[in-house]
Design a protein around this motif. Structure first.
Motif, PDB file in Angstrom:
ATOM      1  N   LEU A 296      -1.768  12.707  74.939  1.00 31.06           N
ATOM      2  CA  LEU A 296      -1.401  13.358  76.200  1.00 31.06           C
ATOM      3  C   LEU A 296      -1.798  12.504  77.399  1.00 31.06           C
ATOM      4  CD1 LEU A 296      -2.368  17.079  75.433  1.00 31.06           C
ATOM      5  CD2 LEU A 296      -0.095  16.038  75.410  1.00 31.06           C
ATOM      6  N   GLY A 297      -2.978  11.909  77.328  1.00 29.05           N
ATOM      7  CA  GLY A 297      -3.405  11.043  78.425  1.00 29.05           C
ATOM      8  C   GLY A 297      -2.524   9.812  78.550  1.00 29.05           C
ATOM      9  N   ALA A 298      -2.159   9.231  77.412  1.00 32.38           N
ATOM     10  CA  ALA A 298      -1.282   8.056  77.433  1.00 32.38           C
ATOM     11  C   ALA A 298       0.070   8.405  78.011  1.00 32.38           C
ATOM     12  CB  ALA A 298      -1.136   7.499  76.015  1.00 32.38           C
ATOM     13  N   PHE A 299       0.590   9.584  77.663  1.00 31.41           N
ATOM     14  CA  PHE A 299       1.895   9.988  78.187  1.00 31.41           C
ATOM     15  C   PHE A 299       1.841  10.141  79.702  1.00 31.41           C
ATOM     16  CE2 PHE A 299       5.234  12.928  79.371  1.00 31.41           C
ATOM     17  CZ  PHE A 299       6.311  12.462  78.638  1.00 31.41           C
ATOM     18  N   SER A 300       0.789  10.773  80.206  1.00 29.66           N
ATOM     19  CA  SER A 300       0.677  10.967  81.657  1.00 29.66           C
ATOM     20  C   SER A 300       0.600   9.641  82.393  1.00 29.66           C
ATOM     21  CB  SER A 300      -0.565  11.813  81.971  1.00 29.66           C
ATOM     22  OG  SER A 300      -0.370  13.154  81.612  1.00 29.66           O
ATOM     23  N   ALA A 362      -9.103  -3.595  69.516  1.00 32.38           N
ATOM     24  CA  ALA A 362      -7.795  -2.954  69.481  1.00 32.38           C
ATOM     25  C   ALA A 362      -7.034  -3.181  70.776  1.00 32.38           C
ATOM     26  CB  ALA A 362      -7.965  -1.446  69.221  1.00 32.38           C
ATOM     27  N   VAL A 363      -7.743  -3.084  71.901  1.00 30.28           N
ATOM     28  CA  VAL A 363      -7.099  -3.269  73.199  1.00 30.28           C
ATOM     29  C   VAL A 363      -6.567  -4.698  73.327  1.00 30.28           C
ATOM     30  CG1 VAL A 363      -7.529  -3.416  75.680  1.00 30.28           C
ATOM     31  CG2 VAL A 363      -8.330  -1.436  74.379  1.00 30.28           C
ATOM     32  N   ILE A 364      -7.322  -5.662  72.833  1.00 31.16           N
ATOM     33  CA  ILE A 364      -6.864  -7.060  72.886  1.00 31.16           C
ATOM     34  C   ILE A 364      -5.538  -7.218  72.152  1.00 31.16           C
ATOM     35  CG2 ILE A 364      -7.332  -9.361  71.958  1.00 31.16           C
ATOM     36  CD1 ILE A 364     -10.239  -8.971  72.701  1.00 31.16           C
ATOM     37  N   TYR A 366      -3.220  -4.988  71.593  1.00 31.12           N
ATOM     38  CA  TYR A 366      -2.104  -4.339  72.265  1.00 31.12           C
ATOM     39  C   TYR A 366      -1.814  -4.938  73.635  1.00 31.12           C
ATOM     40  CZ  TYR A 366      -2.788  -0.979  68.539  1.00 31.12           C
ATOM     41  OH  TYR A 366      -2.920  -0.406  67.308  1.00 31.12           O
ATOM     42  N   ILE A 367      -2.808  -5.555  74.256  1.00 33.51           N
ATOM     43  CA  ILE A 367      -2.563  -6.216  75.539  1.00 33.51           C
ATOM     44  C   ILE A 367      -1.564  -7.360  75.349  1.00 33.51           C
ATOM     45  CG2 ILE A 367      -3.633  -7.838  77.152  1.00 33.51           C
ATOM     46  CD1 ILE A 367      -5.918  -5.935  77.470  1.00 33.51           C
ATOM     47  N   GLY A 368      -1.608  -7.966  74.162  1.00 27.90           N
ATOM     48  CA  GLY A 368      -0.641  -9.025  73.886  1.00 27.90           C
ATOM     49  C   GLY A 368       0.795  -8.530  74.018  1.00 27.90           C
ATOM     50  N   LEU A 369       1.030  -7.270  73.638  1.00 26.26           N
ATOM     51  CA  LEU A 369       2.375  -6.712  73.800  1.00 26.26           C
ATOM     52  C   LEU A 369       2.738  -6.576  75.271  1.00 26.26           C
ATOM     53  CD1 LEU A 369       2.390  -3.829  71.131  1.00 26.26           C
ATOM     54  CD2 LEU A 369       3.376  -6.114  70.933  1.00 26.26           C
ATOM     55  N   ALA A 370       1.734  -6.314  76.103  1.00 23.34           N
ATOM     56  CA  ALA A 370       1.997  -6.126  77.530  1.00 23.34           C
ATOM     57  C   ALA A 370       2.393  -7.430  78.210  1.00 23.34           C
ATOM     58  CB  ALA A 370       0.768  -5.529  78.216  1.00 23.34           C
ATOM     59  N   LEU A 371       2.100  -8.559  77.591  1.00 25.66           N
ATOM     60  CA  LEU A 371       2.419  -9.857  78.198  1.00 25.66           C
ATOM     61  C   LEU A 371       3.831 -10.315  77.884  1.00 25.66           C
ATOM     62  CD1 LEU A 371      -0.948 -11.721  77.481  1.00 25.66           C
ATOM     63  CD2 LEU A 371      -0.255 -10.489  79.543  1.00 25.66           C
ATOM     64  N   THR A 372       4.551  -9.576  77.038  1.00 24.28           N
ATOM     65  CA  THR A 372       5.933  -9.947  76.716  1.00 24.28           C
ATOM     66  C   THR A 372       6.864  -9.524  77.859  1.00 24.28           C
ATOM     67  OG1 THR A 372       6.449  -7.844  75.628  1.00 24.28           O
ATOM     68  CG2 THR A 372       5.431  -9.557  74.278  1.00 24.28           C
ATOM     69  N   LEU A 377       8.145  -3.002  75.015  1.00 29.81           N
ATOM     70  CA  LEU A 377       6.873  -3.402  74.426  1.00 29.81           C
ATOM     71  C   LEU A 377       5.723  -3.214  75.416  1.00 29.81           C
ATOM     72  CD1 LEU A 377       7.743  -6.593  72.343  1.00 29.81           C
ATOM     73  CD2 LEU A 377       7.385  -4.261  71.552  1.00 29.81           C
ATOM     74  N   ARG A 378       5.994  -3.467  76.690  1.00 31.95           N
ATOM     75  CA  ARG A 378       4.950  -3.248  77.689  1.00 31.95           C
ATOM     76  C   ARG A 378       4.576  -1.775  77.765  1.00 31.95           C
ATOM     77  NH1 ARG A 378       7.789  -7.129  81.041  1.00 31.95           N
ATOM     78  NH2 ARG A 378       8.660  -5.440  82.297  1.00 31.95           N
ATOM     79  N   GLN A 379       5.591  -0.926  77.668  1.00 36.68           N
ATOM     80  CA  GLN A 379       5.314   0.506  77.718  1.00 36.68           C
ATOM     81  C   GLN A 379       4.547   0.954  76.470  1.00 36.68           C
ATOM     82  OE1 GLN A 379       8.229   4.096  77.546  1.00 36.68           O
ATOM     83  NE2 GLN A 379       8.341   3.338  79.656  1.00 36.68           N
ATOM     84  N   MET A 380       4.938   0.424  75.308  1.00 38.67           N
ATOM     85  CA  MET A 380       4.198   0.734  74.085  1.00 38.67           C
ATOM     86  C   MET A 380       2.746   0.287  74.200  1.00 38.67           C
ATOM     87  SD  MET A 380       6.706  -0.148  70.901  1.00 38.67           S
ATOM     88  CE  MET A 380       8.390   0.453  70.846  1.00 38.67           C
ATOM     89  N   ALA A 381       2.552  -0.919  74.772  1.00 37.04           N
ATOM     90  CA  ALA A 381       1.203  -1.444  74.935  1.00 37.04           C
ATOM     91  C   ALA A 381       0.388  -0.542  75.849  1.00 37.04           C
ATOM     92  CB  ALA A 381       1.263  -2.861  75.499  1.00 37.04           C
ATOM     93  N   MET A 382       0.976  -0.136  76.972  1.00 35.14           N
ATOM     94  CA  MET A 382       0.270   0.747  77.899  1.00 35.14           C
ATOM     95  C   MET A 382      -0.054   2.075  77.236  1.00 35.14           C
ATOM     96  SD  MET A 382      -1.121   1.325  80.780  1.00 35.14           S
ATOM     97  CE  MET A 382      -0.617  -0.160  81.665  1.00 35.14           C
ATOM     98  N   PHE A 383       0.900   2.622  76.499  1.00 34.67           N
ATOM     99  CA  PHE A 383       0.674   3.893  75.811  1.00 34.67           C
ATOM    100  C   PHE A 383      -0.468   3.758  74.804  1.00 34.67           C
ATOM    101  CE2 PHE A 383       1.325   7.371  72.929  1.00 34.67           C
ATOM    102  CZ  PHE A 383       1.920   8.382  73.669  1.00 34.67           C
ATOM    103  N   SER A 384      -0.449   2.679  74.032  1.00 32.97           N
ATOM    104  CA  SER A 384      -1.462   2.492  72.999  1.00 32.97           C
ATOM    105  C   SER A 384      -2.849   2.254  73.603  1.00 32.97           C
ATOM    106  CB  SER A 384      -1.077   1.315  72.102  1.00 32.97           C
ATOM    107  OG  SER A 384       0.169   1.551  71.485  1.00 32.97           O
ATOM    108  N   VAL A 385      -2.920   1.389  74.601  1.00 30.91           N
ATOM    109  CA  VAL A 385      -4.213   1.074  75.208  1.00 30.91           C
ATOM    110  C   VAL A 385      -4.814   2.304  75.869  1.00 30.91           C
ATOM    111  CG1 VAL A 385      -5.330  -0.220  77.062  1.00 30.91           C
ATOM    112  CG2 VAL A 385      -3.763  -1.381  75.498  1.00 30.91           C
TER     113      VAL A 385
END
Length: 808
Positions: A296-300, A362-364, A366-372, A377-385
């Protein structure tokens, strides 16, 4: 001092309660008040610079025109039976106007209304064959043609008075347009004859979204009921149905069935596992609570940052933060095995370094996805982190308050599971290790050599055979254009678009003769360019109504005088001539306002705001594209005409998935390197003991995919990301020394076992799914997590001093 220390945990818990309340309020507002829906546009996943607004509009236009329609063919051996069955079917549907838009019957007056606007421009409308005949044939040919139109009962349909169209040009043009589809009007219905049977075509238009589960639950049973009534009326009736809602409903039903079996089974398995371990259900609720708050927090956060959340982000983001269960399991197992005199907050201080390390690792990744460069993928990375952070903070802020030493009971199962670690051999440089390494190498080489890649979106779809067969039947009977491959034509004006369409049609006509395609649909078929309309009128006036034209000879043969000739000529030429400004022409905008245009409206996109200024665009749809080997030829034709682009939606989506897979592969490798550097900072040279098990498991999983003949896809890469996150957690748990009374690390091993079995139950059982993406994800998790769980304790140091030294 003691009082202030006692207040600090309470303030932390209350502060986090306030944050969670805000998250719940925001989610409630989004879902219940704004009634938001996840974004499903695959092009939204592309980089901004790769997004084409005109192409996006074309995709949306094609999808919107198709997804709300359902086509039902009612077939019988004779017309009477087909009509009786169609009447029965339609009567059931007509009782539910809230679900289906009303459709007016096709009367003779309706057909006349269709042709009215076209008749006013009939001197501007010619087929390519008619143009050629007017240029090549002598007057006698046209005199004979007019006489056949007048006297022969087999000269074709008469559209109005013979004097209005004595040479049959307009009738021939209308017949050519009718050849774009085999469907014809009859007795108020549209029908088609095929395979010796009469088929009535019922066009049903949904009022609500075809992807809405509520719509599916209301519409599909209604269609089944209508089919039942039709079959009871005419026992031998054949019903062929096609529509997006049928496929969406089948997918929803399959997902619901799998959720009721796989989902419930995995949930019961996790609940049983926690009960056997802790003797209570409260730990299950706490872990679910942390993951729920994380989602829920990630979605917000994602909604506040991006303004929308893609469906893929929800589906796989929620799976990726499944690693969040490790934080709660680690705390609960440590609490169960620690000194009962130690408070939960004191225990947290001991666990905090390891917990922070697992979160950071874990954050490291998923942050790699945010750099693409891919927004998806950036949204997935933000959601996951953010999901991991929210779940982690829930454990840190609430678990020490909610879980005390007396909360968890020790069980025999927990003792047995923790003690089982002693059965695992330690990694040593000996003959047994070398033998295992050789076998592993042979399997990996053999598997990777056979591994292939397949990003084709069609491989991810398994519609029921009945729906697939109906779709194929309907396409053959109706010769309908394909909605996934078409030409997109652009220009600076309506006129330029129509002229480019006409050039494209000249390139496509030979392909019809070669049977590469069976035909095409284009707006310029109905509304030629101004240039062509002028040329058509000039050709008719010169060839048919000129001084030396066939009209004089025709009058002599039918016994008419000069006055009749003058009258016929005046009657024809009284139609407005094409002005230099383009006035008095049939334009797409005017045509779209007529009833005739209804089947062709999806072809015209009109004016579209573009980064380079306003652009006009249209779609040229193809019929009979059955051989995929011809797609390169069709694509090459687009390059021969300026402003024409070949659009292959299947290829476009597959390209997006392939790009995602390649980027995720690079990110995965980079994540391993970055996480190892992080581990090196804490464990020094022993960090390899943490990173190697998930790496070996991932490579082995790829080899298993190759050996079992499963092609590599994006969904396998998503699972490998999760295997990295979980595998690193297992290694950290086993390497951390948090309790001097547990030098063998029994409760750390218990945490690893609980996490691994929970992951296998939650994600690994998806391997049983019949949905290809879920099966791919689940199978990868099943193999990878099982291997990590099997080999992780072999790399630990349970027999060494708790203080790790350089070189260990």
């Amino acid at each position: 001092m003691t009082s202030s220390v006692g207040k600090w945990p309470r303030r932390l818990a209350l502060g986090w309660l306030l944050v969670v309340a805000l998250i719940l309020g925001h989610n409630g507002y989004l879902w219940l008040v704004q009634k938001i829906v996840p974004d499903t546009d695959i092009l939204a996943l592309l980089p901004v610079e790769q997004r084409d607004p005109v192409l996006q509009r074309a995709f949306t236009h094609m999808v919107d025109s198709a997804q709300q329609r359902v086509i039902v063919l009612v077939g019988a051996d004779d017309w009477g039976q087909a009509r009786a069955a169609a009447d029965a079917y339609s009567a059931v549907i007509a009782k539910h106007p809230a679900l289906f838009a009303a459709k007016s019957p096709i009367s003779e007056q309706t057909q006349n209304d269709w042709l009215g606007p076209l008749k006013q421009n009939r001197l501007n409308l010619l087929t390519p064959e008619q143009q050629k005949l007017l240029q090549e044939k002598p007057p006698t040919f046209w005199m004979d043609t007019a006489l056949r139109q007048l006297y022969s009962p087999f000269a074709g349909p008469k559209l109005g008075a013979w004097q209005d169209d004595p040479f049959g040009l307009f009738s021939g043009w209308v017949q050519a347009r009718a050849q774009e589809t085999p469907v014809r009007p009859r007795d108020g219905y549209l029908f088609v004859e095929a395979n010796g049977r009469q088929y009535i075509m019922l066009l049903l238009t949904l009022r609500q979204s075809a992807y809405s589960m509520a719509t599916q639950q209301a519409v599909l049973p209604l269609m089944d009921a209508a089919a039942g009534v039709a079959r009871s009326k005419v026992p031998g009736v054949e019903l062929i149905s096609a529509g997006v809602i049928l496929h969406a409903g089948a997918a929803s039903a399959q997902a619901s069935g799998e959720m009721s079996t796989i989902g419930v089974g995995s949930l019961l398995g996790v609940v049983l596992l926690m009960w056997l371990t802790f003797g209570a259900l409260r730990p299950v609720g706490l872990i679910v609570l942390s993951i729920t708050i994380g989602c829920l927090g990630a979605f917000s956060i994602c909604w506040l940052i991006f303004g929308h959340v893609h469906l893929l982000t929800l589906v796989f983001g929620a799976s990726l933060i499944g690693v969040a269960q490790d934080y709660g399991i680690y705390f609960l197992c440590s609490r169960a095995g620690s000194d009962k005199t130690m408070t939960s907050w004191q225990l947290l201080r001991r666990l905090l370094p390891g917990l922070m390390l697992t979160l950071t690792a874990a954050v490291i990744g998923y942050i790699g996805l945010a750099l693409t460069p891919f927004p998806g993928l950036r949204q997935m990375a933000m959601f996951s982190v953010t999901g991991l952070v929210f779940a982690w903070l829930t454990v840190i802020c609430w678990f020490p308050t909610l879980v005390q030493a007396s909360t968890l009971k020790g069980t025999r199962f927990a003792d047995w599971c923790g003690a089982s670690r002693r059965y695992w051999p330690q990694l040593r440089l000996n003959r047994g290790t070398m033998l295992v390494a050789v076998v592993y190498g042979i399997v990996v080489v053999a598997g990777l050599a056979r591994l292939r890649v397949n990003d084709d979106i069609r491989s991810l779809q398994t519609p029921p055979k009945v729906l697939l067969q109906d779709q194929i039947k309907l396409s053959k009977i109706l010769d309908a254009p394909t909605p996934v491959q078409f030409y997109l034509v652009r220009g600076a004006s309506t006129e330029q678009v129509l002229q480019r369409e006409e050039t494209l049609r000249q390139k496509l006509d030979p392909l019809i003769e070669q049977r590469v395609i069976s035909g095409y649909q284009a707006m310029s078929n109905w509304t030629p360019s101004i240039r062509l309309q002028k040329a058509n009128r000039a050709l008719i006036e010169r060839g048919l109504f000129g001084t030396d034209g066939p009209l004089q000879g025709l009058a002599a043969q039918i016994g008419e005088d000069h006055h009749w000739v003058t009258q016929i000529k005046a009657r024809a030429l009284a139609l407005p001539a094409v002005a230099e400004s383009g006035a008095n022409t049939l334009t797409p905008e005017a045509f779209l306002k007529t009833a005739t245009s209804e089947p062709s409206r999806y072809l015209w996109l009109g004016k579209i705001p573009d980064t380079n200024g306003d652009t006009y665009a249209s779609i040229v749809a193809l019929r009979g594209v059955n051989n995929y080997a011809n797609l390169p030829l069709l694509k090459n034709i687009a390059g021969l005409v300026e402003g024409v682009q070949w659009v292959d939606k299947v290829s476009e989506v597959s390209t997006v998935l392939g790009d995602y897979r390649r980027y995720m592969s690079s990110v995965l490798i980079g994540a391993y390197v970055a996480i190892y550097l992080l581990l090196f900072m804490r464990y020094r040279y022993a960090g390899w003991r943490v990173i190697l098990p998930p790496a070996l498991a991932s490579v082995a999983t790829l080899a298993v995919l190759g050996l079992t003949g499963q092609p590599l896809q994006m969904f396998h890469m998503l699972a490998l990301m999760l295997i990295l996150g979980l595998g690193v957690d297992y290694g950290i748990f086993l390497l951390e020394k948090t309790d001097q009374k547990d030098p063998a690390g029994r409760f750390a091993w218990l945490a690893v076992c609980l996490s691994a079995v929970s992951a296998l139950l939650s994600f690994g059982l998806l391997a049983l799914s019949g949905t290809p993406p879920l099966h791919a994800f689940g199978f990868t998790m099943l193999v990878g997590i099982a291997i990590v769980w099997l080999i992780a304790p072999c790399f630990s140091q349970i027999d060494q001093n708790p203080t790790l030294k350089k070189g260990q």
